[in-house]
Design an enzyme around this catalytic site. Structure first.
Site, PDB file in Angstrom:
ATOM      1  N   HIS A  54       7.846   1.092  -5.784  1.00 43.38           N
ATOM      2  CA  HIS A  54       6.814   0.196  -5.253  1.00 43.38           C
ATOM      3  C   HIS A  54       7.247  -1.246  -5.512  1.00 43.38           C
ATOM      4  O   HIS A  54       8.050  -1.524  -6.407  1.00 43.38           O
ATOM      5  CB  HIS A  54       5.468   0.456  -5.923  1.00 43.38           C
ATOM      6  N   GLU A  56       5.744  -3.752  -6.920  1.00 37.99           N
ATOM      7  CA  GLU A  56       5.486  -4.251  -8.273  1.00 37.99           C
ATOM      8  C   GLU A  56       6.527  -3.756  -9.260  1.00 37.99           C
ATOM      9  O   GLU A  56       7.034  -4.517 -10.092  1.00 37.99           O
ATOM     10  CB  GLU A  56       4.098  -3.798  -8.774  1.00 37.99           C
ATOM     11  N   CYS A  84      -1.681   0.042  -7.502  1.00 38.80           N
ATOM     12  CA  CYS A  84      -2.120   1.422  -7.715  1.00 38.80           C
ATOM     13  C   CYS A  84      -2.093   1.708  -9.228  1.00 38.80           C
ATOM     14  O   CYS A  84      -1.664   0.866 -10.025  1.00 38.80           O
ATOM     15  CB  CYS A  84      -1.206   2.384  -6.964  1.00 38.80           C
ATOM     16  N   CYS A  87       1.452   1.399 -10.815  1.00 39.22           N
ATOM     17  CA  CYS A  87       1.882   0.011 -10.972  1.00 39.22           C
ATOM     18  C   CYS A  87       1.046  -0.715 -12.019  1.00 39.22           C
ATOM     19  O   CYS A  87       1.591  -1.497 -12.806  1.00 39.22           O
ATOM     20  CB  CYS A  87       1.837  -0.701  -9.625  1.00 39.22           C
TER      21      CYS A  87
END
Length: 163
Positions: A54, A56, A84, A87
């Site tokens: 992801h 992040e 999410c 993260c």
């Protein structure tokens, strides 16, 4: 919000557009320390065959490598979409001081939309969280991406039915 939020979110949006160009869900993130971007990332789980890739996580990894420390105290993370749970956990473990996100994520958001890991009192680190930074631009990018994807899928199905 502070005066630099839009400047750094614009950088995250540019990274999100790179993700889209690569066929990924357009999410971008930057890590900032002392007014300097020290980490950058955009979504790449499809191309990297990595569910943890992801925006992040990639920005945190980049910053940690550049700063030579897995802890990132005094850093801020800017991300185009609400983090999410995965993260959010990584952000907390990295000891990020401040998180600024663009659009909320009503399906997986862990900064208040579905759950709020940042407000969990039993956790040993807490970050300041600011949502809604350039929310319209961030939300529109995601909406346009999924609308385009639905159109492509419909066109492919229609072509298959005609052939």
């Amino acid at each position: 919000m502070n005066s630099d939020d839009e400047r750094y979110m614009a950088e995250a949006l540019a990274l999100a557009r790179e993700a889209w160009a690569a066929g990924e869900v357009p999410v971008g993130a930057v890590v900032v320390k002392d007014g300097e971007i020290v980490g950058r990332g955009y979504n790449a789980p499809i191309s990297r065959h990595d569910p943890t890739a992801h925006a992040e996580i990639r920005a945190l990894r980049d910053a940690a490598e550049r700063l030579g420390n897995y802890r990132l105290p005094g850093c801020a993370l800017y991300v185009t979409i609400e983090p999410c749970a995965m993260c959010a956990g990584a952000i907390l473990h990295a000891r990020i001081a401040r998180v600024a996100y663009g659009a909320p994520d009503p399906k997986t958001g862990a900064a208040g939309s579905v759950t709020d890991l940042f407000a969990e009192p039993r956790l040993n680190h807490h970050a300041e969280v600011v949502g809604g930074v350039m929310a319209e631009a961030c939300g529109n990018l995601i909406s346009e991406f999924f609308a385009a994807r639905r159109r492509q899928q419909k066109e492919a199905k229609d072509a298959e039915n005609q052939g």
